[in-house]
Design a protein around this motif. Structure first.
Motif: not given
Length: 98
Positions: A59-80, A82-89
């Motif tokens: 739903v968030a993706d379909g509506t184009g709901t953006p991730l706020d800058a604070g969430s982008v910054a604090i989730s960078e290490d976690l995403r890296a 877990l390899g989330l930034d490498d997922l096709a989705s």
């Protein structure tokens, strides 16, 4: 590493979520093992919670709901980690000013 956050049968729930998220035939086995451990009703509840998380992301993706800058910054290490930034989705749309 301990899993399950001290939740009763948390290790089985984590295994279920992991195998279902990976997709494929492993999901059927994961569902059967979880049902053997916690019963059919609790397995349906677990599957419903998991499905809701998948749905909310879509739903968030379909509506184009953006991730706020604070969430982008604090989730960078976690995403890296877990390899989330490498997922096709992967679809990270940060909020931009302007």
């Amino acid at each position: 590493m301990a899993t399950g956050a001290r939740v009763t049968d948390g290790d089985a729930l984590v295994r279920f979520v992991t195998e279902v998220a990976d997709g494929g035939e492993a999901a059927d086995g994961a569902r059967s093992r979880l049902e053997d451990r916690i019963g059919a009703d609790a397995t349906v509840d677990a599957a419903a919670v998991l499905a809701n998380f998948f749905m909310m992301t879509r739903v968030a993706d379909g509506t184009g709901t953006p991730l706020d800058a604070g969430s982008v910054a604090i989730s960078e290490d976690l995403r890296a980690g877990l390899g989330l930034d490498d997922l096709a989705s992967r679809r990270l749309v940060p909020v931009t000013d302007g």
